[in-house]
Design a protein around this motif. Sequence first.
Motif, PDB file in Angstrom:
ATOM      1  N   VAL A  47       0.860  -1.188   0.000  1.00 37.89           N
ATOM      2  CA  VAL A  47       0.000   0.000   0.000  1.00 37.89           C
ATOM      3  C   VAL A  47       0.890   1.229   0.000  1.00 37.89           C
ATOM      4  N   GLU A  48       0.608   2.166  -0.885  1.00 38.89           N
ATOM      5  CA  GLU A  48       1.378   3.405  -0.985  1.00 38.89           C
ATOM      6  C   GLU A  48       0.433   4.599  -0.917  1.00 38.89           C
ATOM      7  N   GLY A  49       0.944   5.680  -0.321  1.00 41.15           N
ATOM      8  CA  GLY A  49       0.182   6.939  -0.288  1.00 41.15           C
ATOM      9  C   GLY A  49      -0.559   7.208   1.009  1.00 41.15           C
ATOM     10  N   ILE A  50      -0.579   6.245   1.951  1.00 36.79           N
ATOM     11  CA  ILE A  50      -1.328   6.479   3.187  1.00 36.79           C
ATOM     12  C   ILE A  50      -0.510   7.343   4.148  1.00 36.79           C
ATOM     13  N   GLN A  51      -1.198   8.235   4.864  1.00 30.32           N
ATOM     14  CA  GLN A  51      -0.557   9.086   5.864  1.00 30.32           C
ATOM     15  C   GLN A  51      -1.136   8.854   7.257  1.00 30.32           C
ATOM     16  N   ARG A  52      -2.462   8.746   7.323  1.00 31.97           N
ATOM     17  CA  ARG A  52      -3.103   8.535   8.629  1.00 31.97           C
ATOM     18  C   ARG A  52      -3.711   7.142   8.740  1.00 31.97           C
ATOM     19  N   PHE A  88     -10.800   7.899   1.065  1.00 29.74           N
ATOM     20  CA  PHE A  88      -9.915   8.190  -0.056  1.00 29.74           C
ATOM     21  C   PHE A  88     -10.671   8.925  -1.162  1.00 29.74           C
ATOM     22  N   LYS A  89      -9.931   9.844  -1.823  1.00 33.24           N
ATOM     23  CA  LYS A  89     -10.528  10.525  -2.971  1.00 33.24           C
ATOM     24  C   LYS A  89      -9.957  10.020  -4.295  1.00 33.24           C
ATOM     25  N   GLU A 105      -4.921   8.104  -2.432  1.00 34.49           N
ATOM     26  CA  GLU A 105      -4.799   9.507  -2.008  1.00 34.49           C
ATOM     27  C   GLU A 105      -5.904   9.776  -0.986  1.00 34.49           C
ATOM     28  N   GLU A 106      -5.497  10.035   0.233  1.00 30.25           N
ATOM     29  CA  GLU A 106      -6.463  10.164   1.331  1.00 30.25           C
ATOM     30  C   GLU A 106      -7.234  11.479   1.249  1.00 30.25           C
ATOM     31  N   ARG A 107      -8.475  11.405   1.708  1.00 32.04           N
ATOM     32  CA  ARG A 107      -9.226  12.630   1.909  1.00 32.04           C
ATOM     33  C   ARG A 107      -8.645  13.349   3.125  1.00 32.04           C
ATOM     34  N   PRO A 108      -8.702  14.663   3.174  1.00 33.32           N
ATOM     35  CA  PRO A 108      -8.189  15.375   4.353  1.00 33.32           C
ATOM     36  C   PRO A 108      -9.047  15.073   5.591  1.00 33.32           C
TER      37      PRO A 108
END
Length: 786
Positions: A47-52, A88-89, A105-108
């Motif tokens: 999985v790539e792109g996750i922050q939270r 995710f958006k 790409e996560e939603r804020p």
Amino acid sequence: MNLQPERFAHPRFALPSRRSLIGAAVLALCAGHAAAVAPFVVKDIRVEGIQRTEAGTVFSYLPVRVGETFDDDKGTAAIKALYATGFFKDIRLEEENGVLVVLVEERPAIAAVEFTGTKEFEKDMLVKALKEIGVGETKIFDKASVDRAEQELKRQYLSHGLYGVKITTTVTPIERNRVNIMFNVDEGDVAKIKQINIVGNKAFSDKELRQLLQLNTSGWLTWYSKADQYSKQKLTGDLETIKSWYLNHGYLEVNVESTQVSITPDKKDIYLTINITEGEKYTVSGIKMDGEMFGREQELKSLILLKPGQTYSGDLQEASNKRIADRLASFGYAFANVTANPEINREKREVAFTFFVDPGKRAYVRHMTISGNTITRDEVIRREFRQFESSWYDPNRVKLSRDRVDRLGYFKDVTVETPEAQGTNDAVDVNIAVVEKPTGNFMVGGAFSQAEKFTFTASITQANFAGSGNTVGIELNTSHYNRTISFAQTNPYFTDDGISRAFQLYLRTSRPPALNIGSYTVRQQGGNLTFGVPFSEIDTVYFGAGLERTRLETDESSPTLYKQFVMQNSKDATAKATGIGEATTNAIPLTVAWGRDSRDSAITPTRGRYQRANLEIDAVGDAKYYRMIYEHQWYRPITRWMTLALKGELDYGAGLGGHAYPVFKNFYGGGIGSVRGYESSSLGIVDPRTYDALGGAKRVIGNAELQFPFPGSGQDRSLRWFTFADTGQIYQEHEPIRTSQLRYSAGIGLSWISPVGPLKLSYAKPLNAKPGDRLERFQFQMGTGF
């Protein structure tokens, strides 16, 4: 290639580079194209792109695991499942040498929600309300939810008459893929009701009908009551009030046809128009009954308040239905239904009613549950129940149970619901919900006068100690004039059948206040034990005994009455001759008392009575006296928002066997609890030499209050204001009671069940003060009831 279901109408394709773009095949399938990607065995998942978001959360939504074959169907299901989370958006699936790569790409996330310009509502309340609809700290940012929140804010402002409100929402991105949301509110001016027009009314004037309405045009008090601010809920209630008014005056076919609400272009003035069709006024021509009545037709018919020859009244009809249903419910028919079917004769303008009785099945109580008691033990509440589980349902016993729980004084609110038991058609559950209030009271009494400025007393009482229902009290008073140490404990259920036990130990020293010229000291130590025996649901008889040792010390400046007591009771020759010295008495007071309490609440009663009568006698000790006390309180609602409260007290004491009544047992009057506007304990005769108030052996007190909910407090009974009129006086042992000597006062006050105990403030004007009376217009006290 990105897989974006939100753009399925315009799929985009790209050439693969180092990875196979599985998203392209999935997108083609979703769009109805024939393109496809060959299935492959998944060697690993990355999985790539996750922050939270945790990677495990993403894995949990994927329909494929390592070692399984990935195909187009699983790709479509994976993307749909991940989009459905709302986290995710943008989502892409790629393949790299047998490794399934999930790029997201996560939603804020919302970091904070702030408000500016809000005056009508508390910010904390707004934050809580918006969080419930998905706009709050830590929630995922969603533009649609923010738009809904903005519309909800506008709706709330409109309901408060702020039609010119403008709300601007600002979303500010910050670090770590978060946003701050700011609602900038310009509330504008409140739209006021400029005019209320009533059309179609002939029987009653516009003025009469407008007086029934909660809504009103602007007046001198509407700045606080906000009655001139339009509210749809208030208007609906007002329309029902008008309809009820007509129905209660015989207009059986009245109809409020329509209402028009218009607002001026500047959104400052509102015009209301109410259209009414009155119909004819009807008289009741006859009453009949039908249905199953178990041979009690005459008994049930006697409960009907509508009578032939009377003008029809909707309230009387509804009350008749309820009286019959309640009577059947007392036999266990909890679901009894009574309907009044009218037969209208329009030519004669008469209406006859047939009351149809459907008792339904007889019901028993399945469960009685208690909720809301975090401190009070269940048994403390349950022992007040008079409706029992597995017995026939009786609404009178349910109400009595509620009233008894409320009279405990431990709760701000007690409500009862009797829903039909699930899964049965012949049982109900009785659910009692309580709202606890603090029962540890720091009780303070005080007043302000020109001479003594500020005075106070204090004590600590813990009712419902540790949730046990017991009351424990400690009084510590170390003021210059009064020093008290006392301990008291009351167990209302010393025995299982409700016999109470109370005991008290005390040590008191009292001296005259600063205003008194004369000096003396009274020292008392003792204790008492009292048992209360209930004889009915509202009657209790008390029996008690005590021991009390009193020492009175006087000097040359002491009032004559105190010197006389020393002369009569001292063993010192000099003191017996001059009255200067000390005298000690030992008393063994026996008490018998009766109390009756039918109030609906011990803290904020609105109906019912409270009575107590007490006889205390010392026939074997040194003091040789008796004293009698009788008090009667009466409460009755005058309207739905106003209560009349009356209180009377008559106290009498005298010596036995030729002994004078002990001066230290004197009654006193003046101040909160007796006659407001006069200094506490200042009524009655004064010493002719020192002009000190001496109290007396007789006391007469009368109080009347009109109690109202405080404006803006709604149905909260803990905060009320009141107007009052008081009267009272203190008389000596051999002095006749003369009404001409009564003192009167009137004024206004405020009562509040505060977190530290009941608080009363009053401002009184003495109406017939005499020269020498000590006046005190402003007074307050904590820890006292009416």
